[in-house]
Design an enzyme around this catalytic site. Structure first.
Site, PDB file in Angstrom:
ATOM      1  N   ILE A  37       0.780  -1.097   0.022  1.00 33.37           N
ATOM      2  CA  ILE A  37       0.032  -0.028  -0.057  1.00 33.37           C
ATOM      3  C   ILE A  37       0.851   1.184   0.000  1.00 33.37           C
ATOM      4  O   ILE A  37       0.413   2.265  -0.510  1.00 33.37           O
ATOM      5  CB  ILE A  37      -1.124  -0.080   1.304  1.00 33.37           C
ATOM      6  CG1 ILE A  37      -2.178   1.022   1.035  1.00 33.37           C
ATOM      7  CG2 ILE A  37      -0.280   0.042   2.293  1.00 33.37           C
ATOM      8  CD1 ILE A  37      -3.544   0.583   1.667  1.00 33.37           C
ATOM      9  N   TYR A 144      -8.447 -11.703  13.867  1.00 34.28           N
ATOM     10  CA  TYR A 144      -7.399 -12.200  13.316  1.00 34.28           C
ATOM     11  C   TYR A 144      -7.428 -13.500  12.977  1.00 34.28           C
ATOM     12  O   TYR A 144      -7.287 -14.460  11.988  1.00 34.28           O
ATOM     13  CB  TYR A 144      -6.029 -11.701  13.702  1.00 34.28           C
ATOM     14  CG  TYR A 144      -4.833 -12.138  12.979  1.00 34.28           C
ATOM     15  CD1 TYR A 144      -4.495 -11.826  11.871  1.00 34.28           C
ATOM     16  CD2 TYR A 144      -3.928 -12.986  14.190  1.00 34.28           C
ATOM     17  CE1 TYR A 144      -3.210 -12.434  11.341  1.00 34.28           C
ATOM     18  CE2 TYR A 144      -2.620 -13.470  13.379  1.00 34.28           C
ATOM     19  CZ  TYR A 144      -2.314 -13.150  12.045  1.00 34.28           C
ATOM     20  OH  TYR A 144      -1.139 -13.590  11.656  1.00 34.28           O
ATOM     21  N   LYS A 148      -8.062 -16.121   9.850  1.00 32.33           N
ATOM     22  CA  LYS A 148      -7.079 -17.089   9.114  1.00 32.33           C
ATOM     23  C   LYS A 148      -7.927 -18.489   9.123  1.00 32.33           C
ATOM     24  O   LYS A 148      -7.608 -19.219   8.288  1.00 32.33           O
ATOM     25  CB  LYS A 148      -5.863 -17.199  10.230  1.00 32.33           C
ATOM     26  CG  LYS A 148      -4.878 -15.901  10.119  1.00 32.33           C
ATOM     27  CD  LYS A 148      -4.452 -15.569   8.738  1.00 32.33           C
ATOM     28  CE  LYS A 148      -3.588 -14.545   8.390  1.00 32.33           C
ATOM     29  NZ  LYS A 148      -3.205 -14.230   7.189  1.00 32.33           N
TER      30      LYS A 148
END
Ligand code: AKB
Length: 318
Positions: A37, A144, A148
């Protein structure tokens, strides 16, 4: 063999920097396009060839894959556990939607191989704590970890439904001297070295006895390349492979550093990350990785600490 064109997404992160360099050694500088980014003009020329990319922009990603005729993708961009708890929806959006775009576009443009990292964060408070098995309970308690765990099933689904050769590793906490991790629960194990090398006292955000699975970056990069090189028929786990390197507590790490930095002082002020760490395993059973693609770590705690300090001291002198 046709030339590969490899796209690394998240190339400026902790894994991305080292994996991009390793892939360039293997495939050639121009065959590996780094993307992240960050704007191009903020970066050193080492990272070139480079394309700025917000991976949540599926149109920009599609254009890049099509224009560059990409044959392999390493998709590393993600929000880690601690930052994810501060921005749950943003973490879900980045981690999940970017993976789905990568998988869809890989099928559409015939990308041959995809690598996507999972994490020990897929495990949760009800998972076995010691030698956590490949197929044990995965009921994560962080956003998170949820992203995952869900991502692993999406990878398996795209392999089974579309034949997309997507491979994955459940990385433990990673320790490296070139780049800092951003917003994880295992970050203390990198920060402590930066204090150690300057002989400055360190305040650890985990309790001294919290044992977590960790790995030196050299081992993690080699594991990734070995997994991606393994013959397709060897890859029996299509969710994500457990991977084991080291297991230690902050106190054990501090003791090892103190042997090379006499007088090094650490104190312990646990914060919200303690709860995340407490939900994770202390050690991992990686026998599937050993059997399927001959995984074997090279670094023990002593070797890792001495290499980290050596390299950080060398960087200080530059
Ligand atoms: C984190 O701490 O969030 C990461 C991980 C274990 O995946 N380093």
């Amino acid at each position: 063999m046709d030339q590969e064109k490899i796209l690394v997404i998240g190339a400026c992160g902790q894994i991305g920097r080292e994996l991009t360099a390793a892939l360039r050694l293997k495939f050639g500088q121009m065959q590996v396009l780094a993307s992240d980014i960050q704007a191009k003009n903020n970066l050193s020329t080492e990272v070139f060839p480079y394309q700025q990319l917000d991976v949540t922009d599926a149109d920009a990603l599609e254009k890049l894959i099509a224009d560059e005729q990409v044959t392999q993708i390493y998709h590393l961009a993600a929000m880690l556990s601690a930052n994810g708890e501060k921005n749950p929806k943003k973490a879900w959006d980045l981690n999940m939607n970017s993976l789905l775009s990568v998988l869809d576009l890989s099928v559409k443009y015939g990308v041959k191989k995809v690598f996507w990292p999972s994490s020990i964060a897929v495990f949760g408070p009800d998972s076995e704590k010691t030698n956590t098995p490949q197929q044990g309970i995965t009921e994560p308690s962080t956003v998170y970890g949820i992203s995952k765990a869900a991502g692993e099933y999406w990878c398996k689904y795209y392999f089974e439904k579309f034949g997309l050769d997507v491979r994955s590793i459940r990385y433990p906490g990673l320790i490296s001297y070139t780049g800092a991790p951003g917003g994880g629960t295992t970050d203390y194990a990198v920060d402590i070295f930066h204090h150690g090398v300057e002989a400055k006292p360190f305040t650890c955000f985990l309790k001294k006895e919290t044992v977590l699975p960790m790995m030196y970056m050299e081992d993690a990069i080699r594991a990734t390349l070995e997994l991606m090189d393994a013959p397709v028929d060897n890859i029996k786990v299509r969710t994500s492979y457990n991977l084991s390197g080291l297991s230690f507590s902050p106190e054990e790490l501090a003791t090892e550093i103190e042997k090379l930095v006499p007088g090094f002082k650490v104190d312990y002020t646990p914060d919200f990350r303690q709860q995340i760490a407490d939900s994770w395993p202390g050690s991992i059973d990686d026998s599937a990785a050993q059997t399927d693609w001959n995984w074997k770590p090279a670094y023990n705690l002593e070797a890792m600490v001495s290499d980290m300090l050596l390299n950080l001291r060398a960087l200080q002198e530059i």
